[in-house]
Write a protein that holds these residues in place. Structure first.
Motif, mmCIF file in Angstrom:
data_model
loop_
_atom_site.group_PDB
_atom_site.id
_atom_site.type_symbol
_atom_site.label_atom_id
_atom_site.label_comp_id
_atom_site.label_asym_id
_atom_site.label_seq_id
_atom_site.Cartn_x
_atom_site.Cartn_y
_atom_site.Cartn_z
ATOM 1 N N GLU A 51 0.829 -1.212 0.000
ATOM 2 C CA GLU A 51 0.000 0.000 0.000
ATOM 3 C C GLU A 51 0.862 1.260 0.000
ATOM 4 O OE1 GLU A 51 -2.349 -0.608 3.525
ATOM 5 O OE2 GLU A 51 -4.033 -1.413 2.372
ATOM 6 N N ALA A 52 2.050 1.168 0.615
ATOM 7 C CA ALA A 52 2.949 2.317 0.707
ATOM 8 C C ALA A 52 3.903 2.410 -0.478
ATOM 9 C CB ALA A 52 3.735 2.240 2.012
ATOM 10 N N GLY A 53 3.719 1.549 -1.478
ATOM 11 C CA GLY A 53 4.561 1.645 -2.668
ATOM 12 C C GLY A 53 5.540 0.509 -2.855
ATOM 13 N N GLY A 54 5.456 -0.505 -2.043
ATOM 14 C CA GLY A 54 6.313 -1.671 -2.212
ATOM 15 C C GLY A 54 7.264 -1.888 -1.059
ATOM 16 N N LEU A 55 7.808 -3.081 -1.013
ATOM 17 C CA LEU A 55 8.714 -3.457 0.062
ATOM 18 C C LEU A 55 10.123 -2.995 -0.277
ATOM 19 C CD1 LEU A 55 8.973 -5.022 2.743
ATOM 20 C CD2 LEU A 55 9.551 -7.026 1.388
ATOM 21 N N SER A 56 10.620 -2.052 0.468
ATOM 22 C CA SER A 56 11.965 -1.537 0.284
ATOM 23 C C SER A 56 12.875 -2.159 1.337
ATOM 24 C CB SER A 56 11.953 -0.018 0.440
ATOM 25 O OG SER A 56 13.237 0.478 0.728
ATOM 26 N N LEU A 57 13.973 -2.753 0.899
ATOM 27 C CA LEU A 57 14.916 -3.341 1.851
ATOM 28 C C LEU A 57 15.419 -2.279 2.816
ATOM 29 C CD1 LEU A 57 16.452 -5.804 2.820
ATOM 30 C CD2 LEU A 57 18.212 -5.286 1.131
ATOM 31 N N LYS A 58 15.662 -1.076 2.327
ATOM 32 C CA LYS A 58 16.119 0.007 3.199
ATOM 33 C C LYS A 58 15.074 0.305 4.272
ATOM 34 C CE LYS A 58 17.604 4.843 3.256
ATOM 35 N NZ LYS A 58 17.423 4.876 4.666
ATOM 36 N N ARG A 59 13.808 0.383 3.885
ATOM 37 C CA ARG A 59 12.729 0.665 4.840
ATOM 38 C C ARG A 59 12.641 -0.437 5.885
ATOM 39 N NH1 ARG A 59 7.756 1.084 1.637
ATOM 40 N NH2 ARG A 59 9.116 2.404 0.431
ATOM 41 N N VAL A 60 12.730 -1.684 5.437
ATOM 42 C CA VAL A 60 12.648 -2.819 6.356
ATOM 43 C C VAL A 60 13.839 -2.809 7.315
ATOM 44 C CG1 VAL A 60 12.761 -5.333 6.490
ATOM 45 C CG2 VAL A 60 11.257 -4.247 4.833
ATOM 46 N N CYS A 61 15.029 -2.551 6.796
ATOM 47 C CA CYS A 61 16.219 -2.527 7.648
ATOM 48 C C CYS A 61 16.188 -1.351 8.618
ATOM 49 C CB CYS A 61 17.484 -2.495 6.805
ATOM 50 S SG CYS A 61 17.818 -4.071 6.007
ATOM 51 N N ASP A 62 15.667 -0.209 8.177
ATOM 52 C CA ASP A 62 15.540 0.934 9.086
ATOM 53 C C ASP A 62 14.646 0.585 10.264
ATOM 54 O OD1 ASP A 62 17.212 2.468 7.529
ATOM 55 O OD2 ASP A 62 15.586 3.609 6.575
ATOM 56 N N LEU A 63 13.541 -0.101 9.999
ATOM 57 C CA LEU A 63 12.652 -0.525 11.083
ATOM 58 C C LEU A 63 13.349 -1.523 11.992
ATOM 59 C CD1 LEU A 63 9.225 -0.984 9.294
ATOM 60 C CD2 LEU A 63 9.777 0.685 11.059
ATOM 61 N N ALA A 64 14.087 -2.463 11.395
ATOM 62 C CA ALA A 64 14.763 -3.493 12.183
ATOM 63 C C ALA A 64 15.873 -2.903 13.038
ATOM 64 C CB ALA A 64 15.322 -4.573 11.267
ATOM 65 N N ASP A 65 16.487 -1.798 12.567
ATOM 66 C CA ASP A 65 17.571 -1.168 13.314
ATOM 67 C C ASP A 65 17.069 -0.354 14.504
ATOM 68 O OD1 ASP A 65 19.479 -2.262 11.678
ATOM 69 O OD2 ASP A 65 19.652 -0.494 10.397
ATOM 70 N N ALA A 66 15.783 -0.050 14.513
ATOM 71 C CA ALA A 66 15.204 0.706 15.630
ATOM 72 C C ALA A 66 15.288 -0.142 16.895
ATOM 73 C CB ALA A 66 13.755 1.076 15.320
ATOM 74 N N SER A 67 15.145 0.486 18.021
ATOM 75 C CA SER A 67 15.196 -0.265 19.276
ATOM 76 C C SER A 67 14.115 -1.342 19.279
ATOM 77 C CB SER A 67 15.009 0.673 20.457
ATOM 78 O OG SER A 67 13.688 1.158 20.492
ATOM 79 N N PRO A 68 14.358 -2.470 19.965
ATOM 80 C CA PRO A 68 13.397 -3.574 19.965
ATOM 81 C C PRO A 68 11.989 -3.150 20.382
ATOM 82 C CG PRO A 68 15.443 -4.282 20.968
ATOM 83 C CD PRO A 68 15.556 -2.787 20.731
ATOM 84 N N ASN A 69 11.856 -2.326 21.413
ATOM 85 C CA ASN A 69 10.525 -1.909 21.855
ATOM 86 C C ASN A 69 9.856 -1.016 20.824
ATOM 87 O OD1 ASN A 69 10.780 -3.333 24.215
ATOM 88 N ND2 ASN A 69 11.568 -1.589 25.356
ATOM 89 N N ALA A 70 10.604 -0.070 20.284
ATOM 90 C CA ALA A 70 10.042 0.823 19.273
ATOM 91 C C ALA A 70 9.722 0.036 18.013
ATOM 92 C CB ALA A 70 11.027 1.948 18.957
ATOM 93 N N ARG A 71 10.601 -0.901 17.665
ATOM 94 C CA ARG A 71 10.385 -1.697 16.464
ATOM 95 C C ARG A 71 9.116 -2.513 16.576
ATOM 96 N NH1 ARG A 71 14.273 -6.449 15.444
ATOM 97 N NH2 ARG A 71 12.707 -7.522 16.646
ATOM 98 N N SER A 72 8.941 -3.203 17.677
ATOM 99 C CA SER A 72 7.748 -4.033 17.848
ATOM 100 C C SER A 72 6.495 -3.189 17.810
ATOM 101 C CB SER A 72 7.822 -4.809 19.162
ATOM 102 O OG SER A 72 8.886 -5.733 19.114
ATOM 103 N N ALA A 73 6.523 -2.049 18.484
ATOM 104 C CA ALA A 73 5.336 -1.183 18.505
ATOM 105 C C ALA A 73 5.035 -0.670 17.102
ATOM 106 C CB ALA A 73 5.564 -0.019 19.472
#
Length: 88
Positions: free
Chosen positions: A59-81
């Motif tokens: 819906e946001a324009g496709g799965l971007s590896l950069k976007r996914v990695c940016d989320l994964a690099d966030a702190s575990p609590n922030a990432r899960s939320a």
């Protein structure tokens, strides 16, 4: 686009699954690769949550590896939320 070598057994599994799910073999392989990538980055999420992530990403324009990695690099609590909020 590149060529990926896979075993005959995996190709047969892809063929069967792609027929069952009305996808091309390449589309089925790409689906499994996306889910695998997300499962490695988000081991705390289940299959349905990962699928919702894929839908939201599309819906946001496709799965971007950069976007996914940016989320994964966030702190575990922030990432899960963030992931669960977007997946809901």
């Amino acid at each position: 686009m590149g060529i990926v070598k896979i075993s005959e057994e995996m190709h047969e599994s892809l063929r069967i699954s792609s027929n069952a799910l009305s996808r091309s073999i390449n589309a089925q392989a790409e689906h499994w690769m996306r889910l695998g990538m997300l499962a490695e980055l988000y081991p705390d999420l289940d299959h349905s949550q990962l699928c919702r992530m894929l839908i939201r990403a599309e819906e946001a324009g496709g799965l971007s590896l950069k976007r996914v990695c940016d989320l994964a690099d966030a702190s575990p609590n922030a990432r899960s939320a963030t992931v669960l909020e977007r997946a809901s």
